[in-house]
Design an enzyme around this catalytic site. Structure first.
Site, PDB file in Angstrom:
ATOM      1  N   HIS A   1     -13.727  -2.776   6.790  1.00  0.00           N
ATOM      2  CA  HIS A   1     -12.496  -3.464   7.216  1.00  0.00           C
ATOM      3  C   HIS A   1     -12.653  -4.208   8.555  1.00  0.00           C
ATOM      4  O   HIS A   1     -13.417  -3.798   9.425  1.00  0.00           O
ATOM      5  CB  HIS A   1     -11.386  -2.417   7.359  1.00  0.00           C
ATOM      6  CG  HIS A   1     -10.018  -2.993   7.490  1.00  0.00           C
ATOM      7  ND1 HIS A   1      -9.343  -3.054   8.687  1.00  0.00           N
ATOM      8  CD2 HIS A   1      -9.197  -3.540   6.571  1.00  0.00           C
ATOM      9  CE1 HIS A   1      -8.160  -3.608   8.489  1.00  0.00           C
ATOM     10  NE2 HIS A   1      -8.037  -3.903   7.214  1.00  0.00           N
TER      11      HIS A   1
ATOM     12  N   SER B   1     -10.840  -1.436   0.519  1.00  0.00           N
ATOM     13  CA  SER B   1      -9.484  -1.969   0.469  1.00  0.00           C
ATOM     14  C   SER B   1      -9.332  -3.202  -0.411  1.00  0.00           C
ATOM     15  O   SER B   1      -8.249  -3.462  -0.924  1.00  0.00           O
ATOM     16  CB  SER B   1      -9.005  -2.299   1.882  1.00  0.00           C
ATOM     17  OG  SER B   1      -9.844  -3.264   2.482  1.00  0.00           O
TER      18      SER B   1
ATOM     19  N   ASP C   1     -13.452   5.837   6.747  1.00  0.00           N
ATOM     20  CA  ASP C   1     -12.101   5.275   6.820  1.00  0.00           C
ATOM     21  C   ASP C   1     -11.408   5.586   5.493  1.00  0.00           C
ATOM     22  O   ASP C   1     -11.754   5.022   4.456  1.00  0.00           O
ATOM     23  CB  ASP C   1     -12.206   3.762   7.064  1.00  0.00           C
ATOM     24  CG  ASP C   1     -10.856   3.101   7.244  1.00  0.00           C
ATOM     25  OD1 ASP C   1      -9.842   3.659   6.782  1.00  0.00           O
ATOM     26  OD2 ASP C   1     -10.814   1.999   7.835  1.00  0.00           O
TER      27      ASP C   1
ATOM     28  N   ASN D   1       0.836  -1.204   0.000  1.00  0.00           N
ATOM     29  CA  ASN D   1       0.000   0.000   0.000  1.00  0.00           C
ATOM     30  C   ASN D   1       0.871   1.255   0.000  1.00  0.00           C
ATOM     31  O   ASN D   1       0.410   2.332   0.338  1.00  0.00           O
ATOM     32  CB  ASN D   1      -0.891   0.016   1.249  1.00  0.00           C
ATOM     33  CG  ASN D   1      -1.735  -1.233   1.349  1.00  0.00           C
ATOM     34  OD1 ASN D   1      -2.396  -1.606   0.389  1.00  0.00           O
ATOM     35  ND2 ASN D   1      -1.704  -1.898   2.497  1.00  0.00           N
TER      36      ASN D   1
ATOM     37  N   GLU E   1     -15.841   2.862   4.259  1.00  0.00           N
ATOM     38  CA  GLU E   1     -14.502   3.203   3.784  1.00  0.00           C
ATOM     39  C   GLU E   1     -14.689   4.117   2.577  1.00  0.00           C
ATOM     40  O   GLU E   1     -15.597   3.885   1.770  1.00  0.00           O
ATOM     41  CB  GLU E   1     -13.748   1.944   3.335  1.00  0.00           C
ATOM     42  CG  GLU E   1     -13.344   1.058   4.485  1.00  0.00           C
ATOM     43  CD  GLU E   1     -12.706  -0.259   4.031  1.00  0.00           C
ATOM     44  OE1 GLU E   1     -12.020  -0.273   2.998  1.00  0.00           O
ATOM     45  OE2 GLU E   1     -12.913  -1.257   4.731  1.00  0.00           O
TER      46      GLU E   1
ATOM     47  N   HIS F   1      -7.130   4.043   2.286  1.00  0.00           N
ATOM     48  CA  HIS F   1      -6.531   3.877   0.956  1.00  0.00           C
ATOM     49  C   HIS F   1      -6.644   5.129   0.085  1.00  0.00           C
ATOM     50  O   HIS F   1      -6.272   5.101  -1.089  1.00  0.00           O
ATOM     51  CB  HIS F   1      -7.139   2.656   0.263  1.00  0.00           C
ATOM     52  CG  HIS F   1      -6.805   1.405   1.008  1.00  0.00           C
ATOM     53  ND1 HIS F   1      -5.628   0.718   0.820  1.00  0.00           N
ATOM     54  CD2 HIS F   1      -7.454   0.769   2.023  1.00  0.00           C
ATOM     55  CE1 HIS F   1      -5.575  -0.303   1.652  1.00  0.00           C
ATOM     56  NE2 HIS F   1      -6.677  -0.293   2.405  1.00  0.00           N
TER      57      HIS F   1
ATOM     58  N   LYS G   1       0.164   3.678   4.701  1.00  0.00           N
ATOM     59  CA  LYS G   1      -0.083   3.319   3.304  1.00  0.00           C
ATOM     60  C   LYS G   1       0.558   4.408   2.432  1.00  0.00           C
ATOM     61  O   LYS G   1       1.787   4.446   2.354  1.00  0.00           O
ATOM     62  CB  LYS G   1      -1.570   3.095   3.098  1.00  0.00           C
ATOM     63  CG  LYS G   1      -2.069   1.987   4.070  1.00  0.00           C
ATOM     64  CD  LYS G   1      -3.494   1.603   3.894  1.00  0.00           C
ATOM     65  CE  LYS G   1      -4.041   0.814   5.067  1.00  0.00           C
ATOM     66  NZ  LYS G   1      -3.412  -0.476   5.316  1.00  0.00           N
TER      67      LYS G   1
END
Ligand SMILES: Cc1ncc(COP(=O)(O)O)c(C=O)c1O
Length: 381
Positions: A123, A173, A198, A36, A169, A201, A231
């Protein structure tokens, strides 16, 4: 001979093996299509120099205690202040990693009378926090705004008295697709609720200056955002951006924050440098965007599948052992690709998760896709 107490673990491991689900640690091998480290900052000379300079000015390796005791270092506070300004939020809190931050936030902030309505694909760290929460929780189908709304309405109609928490998210992910943040923020607003985003990413790579997809929402009192630092920022840790009252509540009540040694102040120094790098080197994000777009088009052309549009490119295989075989074959050909299997993803959706980072270039992407195409044909179920 195996001691009797260990037999049950061996049985479980053998069962995982039979289902193609046994995992093992494998060394890094070949060209990075897995990490990541989206902006290739983990090996950045600037971040290394920032750590060396911090050591030089006397910053300790270890914090020596909890933030609430002697572990609170000026590097932590400087990072939190700079991050709050960068993300446009009233306060941020620095955690040792995103897992701990998610567990802390979900197990601490939603109250007994509340409900947490979360996307089914959220997640594992959020799941673990939600499991530990006193609030009621319900999972809804992925990215289905109407299902979020229905869940809140059903709960209210059934006598729900507290506040709803919506948890998503911004960029998923394992699927690489985006959440409908604007609609969910409006939904939270309508129901006097809160929205937890979240950004693991997206932080550093998307949004203005790398502020993430929640940039236009962060700073509102009912928006809580998690920015991980391991990440795109290339280090480790996580910054939780939220209203100052919520941050203060976490400092007083979040067990993972209170009963744990603070992250190394050197980590905080490195994350500060990562933010400076984002500001000074916009060409990194531009190069990342260019490579991401190239990879999406090349993947769609090579395999005839719809690509996610983001740097996370799932290639669905379905069958666990076949996914593992294809990934192993690519690793043997020096492309570091990993199979993602249940329970990380739903049963029957084992996949290769290809991640595009600045650790590779266009020719590596093109060569990897050529090999992948052959491996998929030859490694039949
Ligand atoms: C969406 C999401 N949230 C949280 C985490 C946890 O972050 P960290 O790796 O910093 O513990 C991850 C990473 O695994 C993630 O993908």
């Amino acid at each position: 001979m195996t001691p009797r107490a260990l037999v049950r673990y061996e049985r479980t491991l053998a069962g995982l093996e039979r289902k193609g689900r046994r995992r093992a640690l494998a060394p890094q091998h070949g060209v990075d299509f897995t990490s990541n480290d989206y902006l290739a900052l983990a090996q950045s000379p600037r971040l290394k120099a920032a750590i060396a300079a911090a050591i030089e000015r006397g910053v300790p390796v270890g914090a020596g205690g909890s933030r609430l005791l002697r572990g609170n270092h000026p590097e932590h506070e400087a990072l939190e202040a700079e991050a709050a300004e960068f993300f446009g939020t009233s306060r941020t809190l620095f955690f040792g990693n995103g897992y701990t931050a998610n567990v802390a936030l979900f197990s601490t902030l939603p109250q007994r009378a509340d409900i947490i309505v979360h996307d089914a694909l959220i997640h594992a760290s959020a799941h673990d926090g939600i499991t530990a929460s006193k609030a009621e929780a319900v999972a809804v189908p992925h990215n289905d705004v109407d299902a979020f709304a229905d869940a809140i309405r059903t709960w209210r109609d059934g006598g729900g008295k507290g506040h709803p928490w919506i948890a998503v998210e911004s960029l998923y992910s394992m699927d690489g697709d985006r959440a409908p943040l604007a609609e969910l923020a409006a939904l939270a607003e309508r129901h006097d609720g809160l929205l937890v985003i979240d950004e693991a990413h997206a932080t550093g790579v998307f949004g203005p200056g790398g502020r993430g997809f929640s940039a236009s929402l962060e700073g509102r009192d009912n928006i809580v955002v998690l920015h991980t630092c391991g990440k795109a920022l290339g280090v480790s840790g996580a910054l939780l951006g939220a209203n100052a009252t919520l941050c203060d509540y976490l400092v007083n009540r979040a067990r993972g924050f209170i009963y744990s040694t603070a992250p190394s102040p050197l980590t905080a120094a490195a994350v500060r440098e990562a933010f400076r790098t984002l500001a000074d080197e916009p060409q990194r994000r531009a190069a990342f965007d260019e490579l991401r777009i190239f990879a999406n088009e090349a993947l769609a052309a090579a395999l005839g599948i719809e690509s996610s549009g983001s740097q996370i490119l799932p290639v669905m295989i379905g069958d666990n052992p076949r996914a593992v075989r294809i990934a192993a074959r690519l690793r043997a050909e020096s492309f570091d690709i990993r199979a993602i299997r249940p329970p990380t993803v739903a049963e029957g959706t084992a996949r290769l998760r290809i991640a595009i980072t600045l650790n590779v270039d266009r020719s590596a992407v093109a060569e990897m896709l050529e090999r992948l195409k052959i491996a998929i044909v030859e490694e039949q179920p």
